[in-house]
Design a protein around this motif. Structure first.
Motif, PDB file in Angstrom:
ATOM      1  N   GLU A  43       4.723  13.772  -4.846  1.00 32.19           N
ATOM      2  CA  GLU A  43       5.026  14.415  -3.428  1.00 32.19           C
ATOM      3  C   GLU A  43       4.471  13.745  -1.922  1.00 32.19           C
ATOM      4  OE1 GLU A  43       3.664  18.821  -4.453  1.00 32.19           O
ATOM      5  OE2 GLU A  43       5.302  19.422  -6.351  1.00 32.19           O
ATOM      6  N   ASP A  44       3.903  15.103  -0.793  1.00 30.55           N
ATOM      7  CA  ASP A  44       3.724  14.947   0.434  1.00 30.55           C
ATOM      8  C   ASP A  44       3.667  13.564   0.595  1.00 30.55           C
ATOM      9  OD1 ASP A  44       2.338  17.922  -0.089  1.00 30.55           O
ATOM     10  OD2 ASP A  44       0.921  16.333  -1.166  1.00 30.55           O
ATOM     11  N   GLY A  45       4.626  12.841   0.484  1.00 32.33           N
ATOM     12  CA  GLY A  45       4.898  11.665   1.623  1.00 32.33           C
ATOM     13  C   GLY A  45       3.950  10.440   1.460  1.00 32.33           C
ATOM     14  N   LEU A  46       3.996   9.363   1.576  1.00 35.24           N
ATOM     15  CA  LEU A  46       3.435   7.998   1.331  1.00 35.24           C
ATOM     16  C   LEU A  46       3.120   7.865   2.360  1.00 35.24           C
ATOM     17  CD1 LEU A  46       7.405   6.227   1.195  1.00 35.24           C
ATOM     18  CD2 LEU A  46       5.792   7.532  -0.552  1.00 35.24           C
ATOM     19  N   VAL A  47       1.582   6.785   2.305  1.00 35.83           N
ATOM     20  CA  VAL A  47       0.635   5.784   2.917  1.00 35.83           C
ATOM     21  C   VAL A  47       1.319   4.557   2.597  1.00 35.83           C
ATOM     22  CG1 VAL A  47      -1.656   5.451   3.257  1.00 35.83           C
ATOM     23  CG2 VAL A  47      -0.602   7.011   2.450  1.00 35.83           C
ATOM     24  N   ASP A  48       1.838   3.538   3.768  1.00 30.83           N
ATOM     25  CA  ASP A  48       1.753   2.404   3.914  1.00 30.83           C
ATOM     26  C   ASP A  48       2.715   1.619   2.959  1.00 30.83           C
ATOM     27  OD1 ASP A  48       0.289   2.186   5.881  1.00 30.83           O
ATOM     28  OD2 ASP A  48      -1.295   0.907   4.148  1.00 30.83           O
ATOM     29  N   GLY A  49       4.066   3.260   2.736  1.00 30.23           N
ATOM     30  CA  GLY A  49       5.403   2.793   1.550  1.00 30.23           C
ATOM     31  C   GLY A  49       4.450   3.002   0.409  1.00 30.23           C
ATOM     32  N   THR A  50       3.608   3.816  -0.173  1.00 33.11           N
ATOM     33  CA  THR A  50       3.417   3.791  -1.593  1.00 33.11           C
ATOM     34  C   THR A  50       2.974   5.251  -1.547  1.00 33.11           C
ATOM     35  OG1 THR A  50       1.779   1.881  -1.590  1.00 33.11           O
ATOM     36  CG2 THR A  50       1.099   3.579  -2.763  1.00 33.11           C
ATOM     37  N   PRO A  51       3.029   5.768  -2.449  1.00 31.03           N
ATOM     38  CA  PRO A  51       3.152   7.548  -2.474  1.00 31.03           C
ATOM     39  C   PRO A  51       2.021   7.953  -2.887  1.00 31.03           C
ATOM     40  CG  PRO A  51       4.485   6.462  -4.562  1.00 31.03           C
ATOM     41  CD  PRO A  51       4.075   5.770  -4.019  1.00 31.03           C
ATOM     42  N   VAL A  52       0.794   9.150  -2.065  1.00 33.48           N
ATOM     43  CA  VAL A  52       0.020   9.344  -1.809  1.00 33.48           C
ATOM     44  C   VAL A  52      -1.088   8.866  -3.059  1.00 33.48           C
ATOM     45  CG1 VAL A  52       0.585  11.406  -0.984  1.00 33.48           C
ATOM     46  CG2 VAL A  52      -1.329  10.464   0.282  1.00 33.48           C
ATOM     47  N   TRP A  53       0.002  10.474  -3.887  1.00 30.09           N
ATOM     48  CA  TRP A  53      -1.349  11.085  -4.868  1.00 30.09           C
ATOM     49  C   TRP A  53      -1.419   9.722  -5.922  1.00 30.09           C
ATOM     50  CZ3 TRP A  53      -4.390  14.598  -4.214  1.00 30.09           C
ATOM     51  CH2 TRP A  53      -4.008  15.739  -3.113  1.00 30.09           C
ATOM     52  N   ALA A  54      -0.547   9.026  -5.992  1.00 33.78           N
ATOM     53  CA  ALA A  54      -0.629   7.931  -6.582  1.00 33.78           C
ATOM     54  C   ALA A  54      -1.091   6.899  -6.476  1.00 33.78           C
ATOM     55  CB  ALA A  54       0.291   6.851  -7.175  1.00 33.78           C
ATOM     56  N   PHE A  55      -1.817   6.348  -4.922  1.00 36.03           N
ATOM     57  CA  PHE A  55      -2.247   5.651  -4.471  1.00 36.03           C
ATOM     58  C   PHE A  55      -3.612   6.064  -4.535  1.00 36.03           C
ATOM     59  CE2 PHE A  55      -2.251   2.826  -0.249  1.00 36.03           C
ATOM     60  CZ  PHE A  55      -3.237   2.266  -1.126  1.00 36.03           C
ATOM     61  N   VAL A  56      -4.330   8.119  -4.594  1.00 31.82           N
ATOM     62  CA  VAL A  56      -5.767   8.487  -4.625  1.00 31.82           C
ATOM     63  C   VAL A  56      -5.978   8.345  -6.081  1.00 31.82           C
ATOM     64  CG1 VAL A  56      -6.952  10.384  -4.566  1.00 31.82           C
ATOM     65  CG2 VAL A  56      -5.008   9.636  -2.667  1.00 31.82           C
ATOM     66  N   TYR A  57      -5.180   8.500  -7.125  1.00 30.09           N
ATOM     67  CA  TYR A  57      -5.122   8.264  -8.282  1.00 30.09           C
ATOM     68  C   TYR A  57      -5.826   6.714  -9.002  1.00 30.09           C
ATOM     69  CZ  TYR A  57      -5.591   8.791 -13.868  1.00 30.09           C
ATOM     70  OH  TYR A  57      -4.936   8.409 -14.797  1.00 30.09           O
ATOM     71  N   TYR A  58      -5.214   5.976  -8.632  1.00 30.91           N
ATOM     72  CA  TYR A  58      -5.251   4.767  -9.436  1.00 30.91           C
ATOM     73  C   TYR A  58      -6.753   4.039  -8.359  1.00 30.91           C
ATOM     74  CZ  TYR A  58      -1.351   4.642 -11.703  1.00 30.91           C
ATOM     75  OH  TYR A  58      -0.490   4.334 -13.318  1.00 30.91           O
ATOM     76  N   CYS A  59      -6.673   4.360  -7.110  1.00 30.09           N
ATOM     77  CA  CYS A  59      -7.800   4.443  -5.846  1.00 30.09           C
ATOM     78  C   CYS A  59      -9.225   4.848  -7.008  1.00 30.09           C
ATOM     79  CB  CYS A  59      -7.629   4.463  -4.703  1.00 30.09           C
ATOM     80  SG  CYS A  59      -7.054   3.366  -3.609  1.00 30.09           S
ATOM     81  N   ILE A  60      -9.648   5.978  -7.537  1.00 30.51           N
ATOM     82  CA  ILE A  60     -10.714   6.616  -8.707  1.00 30.51           C
ATOM     83  C   ILE A  60     -10.632   6.439  -9.474  1.00 30.51           C
ATOM     84  CG2 ILE A  60     -11.121   9.072  -9.179  1.00 30.51           C
ATOM     85  CD1 ILE A  60      -9.892  10.472  -6.740  1.00 30.51           C
ATOM     86  N   ARG A  61      -9.670   5.793 -10.411  1.00 31.87           N
ATOM     87  CA  ARG A  61      -9.548   4.979 -11.364  1.00 31.87           C
ATOM     88  C   ARG A  61     -10.063   3.597 -11.260  1.00 31.87           C
ATOM     89  NH1 ARG A  61      -9.771   3.468 -15.468  1.00 31.87           N
ATOM     90  NH2 ARG A  61      -8.704   3.586 -17.551  1.00 31.87           N
ATOM     91  N   CYS A  62      -9.753   3.171 -10.195  1.00 34.54           N
ATOM     92  CA  CYS A  62     -10.402   1.619 -10.354  1.00 34.54           C
ATOM     93  C   CYS A  62     -12.175   2.112  -9.677  1.00 34.54           C
ATOM     94  CB  CYS A  62      -9.793   0.978  -9.412  1.00 34.54           C
ATOM     95  SG  CYS A  62      -8.583   0.538  -9.653  1.00 34.54           S
TER      96      CYS A  62
END
Length: 832
Positions: free
Chosen positions: A310-329
């Motif tokens: 959901e909620d679109g993409l950021v730089d061609g990447t799913p936004v919530w997956a992007f947020v999750y893995y940044c927090i995961r790192c």
């Protein structure tokens, strides 16, 4: 001359009788079967039994009457015999017999005292016997428990560990029982102890052990020490109650924070390896930072057309997956960068993330957390994007029972998620809030008790289960588990050493507790590690071959108290010395000039004399008196040396000298100590000292006696002035006897017998050869008054000496062996 009939004649006569019976016609022949014959026999026997007793009496009367005995009168006398007790008085005491009454009371009192003394002695003997057995069993039990591997909770692995113990014992045939890993750790322990003893700043033990892990080139072991490095890197306050500190909010936040930091760094390393393994698909580019690193990782892992996001993409990447893995790192700034680029689609979430980043313990304020939880329950919980649900649960600590299996594929991810959702506000009174929260204590119970070793397949994946326990703050349980895996035991022990030096371990109240135990008052999930048992269990493998290394590990127990209150380090040293018998190497040795050459124990700058004396006491209690003498001598306890030597010497005093015998060995040791004490002085009591030198002189007397030198032996005895050789000296010697110690008294029977035998030998010699009578008299200051050259005078002189000895033996207030007096009298009779 008649000839006895043969078998043929008998057969012919039997046939003739049969034919006569058959030819008789007056009476018919009776035919009977076996049953009828048996009945007839029993009937005839019953008739005979009725008159058997009477006929027996008649026969007895006839037999005894022929010899002049009257059977009826004898029977009457036998029946009239009294069955009175043997010790009953024949006639009762009269009431006016005062002397008899007093004598009876005195005897009764003596008998009662003797019986009471016997009873008390028996009870005391039994009590000491059982006490000794209990103490011995307690020591053996400790050895057995220390030798056993594990806490007794995992029976399934016991056979495997038993086999490992057996293999260890087989591999100990070389110089050292330690493998290369154990030796590498032992070198670091030695260096650390050396630095501690020298004083100053202590080195980092975790860094020293991490160096060993890096040299082993084993990635799993390296990760163990990386985890330990993170978990000990917390601010510690000096607290006398580690339990309250470990269960307190401040330390729990610190431990969880370090665990999250390790999981995030290791996951970032995993992302980097994944990207570098597939650079073409990752399209990393040259810009550093977690933002582009996660973006490249998602290019490999998550296609943009994945359904449900959901909620679109950021730089061609799913936004919530992007947020999750940044927090995961662990890079919240990168997560905020993503959120800022898509904030028009995310509502109030950017403000929540900013507050989350600015808090000290990654927690929202109570109001914002309530709002986010409400939003999660209304809409987010049922959305199709698993990454969105995971991010909301992490930021707002929502729904701690949700596993997020679509996102958390590995145990590390699951553990990281749960640690992020923990609540530390245990004092909240809101019941609904409490039900929707998870505390660290609840997570610990779930990992250790609900899931446990079987869920994680622990013995096939020991590193994973150790990680789960350690990162959830269960330090003691993690060490206990790792120590039960034989190939990883050395790592577990040194992790325990590190945490013990950091004062982070929870220890049981008793060192006799199991390796992993729980006190009654402890909260759920809390376990205590018996650090002392772990060390002694570990050193049991190599203490026989590497006692110096074992000593280094025992030094960590210097602040622990044993059950009897003594220092556990000293107790372990004592047991190590007795087990290995490396007295000189561990404790040092005494030089000829009385100085002590240092042993391995002196390195620790402890009270060496006290340690040596404790070892000597343990040795004495085990009955190893010769070793105890050497140890007490090493500890400068001269009086105890003399006391034990007196007990040893009296046991071999009267034995004949023989090379390599117990007497020869004890004699050499005693003479060496006597010469040194005379030259350098000593601190022994007068009683023990005089007894010691007297026993040495008596040993010389017996050596002369057994080697056939009676004249020299009797001269030595006369110089000792122990026995009377004239009647005038008897009373004096009897009075002096009261001042001798028990060792001298015990040796006196043998001394008397040996002296009497010498006198008898001289008597026989002078009787058979009178030529030496004159010289013997002159040698003793006597004058011959007869024409036989002094033979008779010398014989009378020997008889007077023997009589003096017999009189002395009879007047001694000492109960000698039963045959001693008889043999002395017998020898005197032979001389008369």
């Amino acid at each position: 001359m008649e000839v006895d009939p043969g078998f043929g004649d008998l057969l012919q006569q039997a046939q003739q009788l049969t034919s006569d019976m058959d030819s008789g016609g007056d009476l018919p022949r009776v035919q009977r079967n076996l049953h009828q014959i048996a009945e007839t026999g029993e009937r005839l026997w019953s008739r005979t039994a009725q008159i058997g007793q009477d006929s027996t009496d008649v026969r007895a009367s006839i037999l005894l009457g022929s010899k002049g005995f009257d059977l009826p009168k004898i029977s009457q006398k036998l029946e009239g015999l009294s069955t009175a007790k043997t010790f009953e008085p024949l006639e009762p005491l009269r009431d006016t017999d005062i002397n008899g009454f007093l004598r009876n009371e005195r005897e009764n009192a003596l008998l009662a005292a003797i019986e009471q003394a016997r009873k008390n002695t028996s009870e005391e003997t039994e009590k000491r016997h059982w006490s000794g057995l209990e103490e011995e069993w307690e020591r053996e039990k400790q050895k057995i428990l220390n030798a056993l591997i594990g806490s007794g909770q995992d029976i399934r692995d016991f056979t495997q560990e038993s086999e490992s113990i057996l293999s260890d014992s087989i591999s100990m045939q070389g110089r050292s029982a330690m493998d290369n890993v154990e030796m590498a750790y032992a070198r670091q322990v030695y260096m650390y102890n050396d630095a501690v003893i020298q004083g100053g700043t202590r080195p980092s033990l975790v860094d020293m052990f991490s160096e060993v892990a890096n040299k082993l080139d084993d990635q799993n072991v390296i990760e163990i020490w990386q985890m330990v490095q993170h978990m000990v890197d917390i601010p510690l306050t000096a607290s006398s109650n580690m339990l309250s500190a470990r269960t307190g909010k401040k330390m729990q936040i610190a431990l969880v924070g370090q665990a999250l930091k390790y999981l995030e760094l290791s996951y970032k390393s995993y992302i980097q390896k994944t990207i570098y393994g597939n650079l073409q698909k990752a399209q990393l580019g040259g810009i550093p930072g977690s933002y582009h690193l996660v973006k490249s990782f998602l290019n490999i892992r998550l296609p943009t057309n994945t359904p449900g996001l959901e909620d679109g993409l950021v730089d061609g990447t799913p936004v919530w997956a992007f947020v999750y893995y940044c927090i995961r790192c662990g890079d919240l700034n990168a997560a905020l960068q993503v959120v800022n680029k898509a904030q028009q689609h995310l509502g109030e979430f950017p403000s929540y993330l900013k507050e989350y980043m600015g808090s000290d313990n990654r927690r929202l304020s109570h109001n914002n957390e309530t709002k986010l939880r409400l939003q999660y329950r209304r809409s987010i919980r049922n959305c199709s994007d698993p990454y969105k649900r995971a991010v909301y649960c992490i930021i707002g600590c929502c729904d701690p029972k949700e596993d997020h299996s679509e996102v958390a594929e590995k145990t590390d991810d699951y553990l990281w998620t749960k640690l992020n959702q923990l609540s530390y506000d245990a004092g909240s009174n809101d019941t609904n809030t409490q039900q929707d929260r998870m505390t660290l204590q609840q997570l610990q119970v779930m990992m250790l008790e609900e899931y446990g070793e079987s869920h994680f397949n622990a013995y096939q994946n020991p590193y994973l289960y150790f990680q789960v326990l350690l990162l959830t703050g269960q330090l003691e349980a993690a060490i206990d588990f790792l120590s039960r895996v034989e190939r990883l035991r050395s790592h577990a022990v040194h992790v325990a050493l590190t945490l013990h030096e950091m004062k982070m371990l929870l220890l049981p109240n008793s060192i006799q507790a199991q390796l992993l135990s729980k006190e009654n008052a402890d909260p759920s999930g809390i376990r205590r590690l018996n650090f002392s048992r772990l060390i002694m269990m570990y050193t049991r493998k190599f203490e026989a071959t590497d006692p110096r290394e074992a000593l280094q590990y025992f030094y960590f127990l210097r602040d622990v108290k044993a059950p009897q209150g003594e220092n556990l380090f000293m107790s372990c040293v004592s047991e190590l010395v007795l087990e290995t018998r490396e007295f000189e190497m561990l404790l040092g040795r005494l030089e000829r000039d009385g100085t002590r050459k240092h042993g391995a124990i002196d390195k620790f700058q402890a009270d060496t004399g006290k340690i040596i004396e404790l070892v000597a006491l343990d040795t004495e209690n085990k009955g190893l008196f010769e070793d105890a003498v050497k140890l007490y001598d090493l500890a400068n306890n001269h009086d105890k040396v003399l006391e034990l030597l007196n007990k040893l010497l009296v046991q071999v005093l009267s034995q004949a000298p023989s090379p390599q015998s117990n007497k020869d060995r004890l004699n050499q040791m005693a003479i060496s100590i006597a010469e040194r004490y005379r030259a350098l002085g000593h601190e022994g009591t007068v009683s023990n000292t005089s007894t010691f030198y007297l026993l040495l002189d008596l040993m010389t007397f017996f050596d002369l006696y057994h080697t056939g030198k009676p004249d020299q032996a009797i001269d030595a005895m006369q110089h000792l002035k122990l026995l009377p050789f004239t009647m005038e000296d008897v009373d004096t010697k009897v009075n002096n006897f009261k001042h001798y110690t028990d060792e001298v008294r015990r040796s006196l029977p043998d001394v008397l017998l040996a002296t009497m035998n010498i006198l008898y030998t001289q008597y026989k010699h002078i009787r058979t050869s009178g030529a030496q009578g004159q010289s013997s008299l002159i040698g003793r200051g006597l004058v011959a008054t007869s024409s036989d050259g002094g033979k008779e005078t010398f014989i009378n002189y020997l008889r007077s000496q023997a009589k003096s000895l017999i009189t002395f033996a009879g007047m001694l207030p000492y109960r000698m062996p039963g045959d001693t007096n008889a043999r002395l009298v017998q020898i005197e009779v032979l001389m008369n």
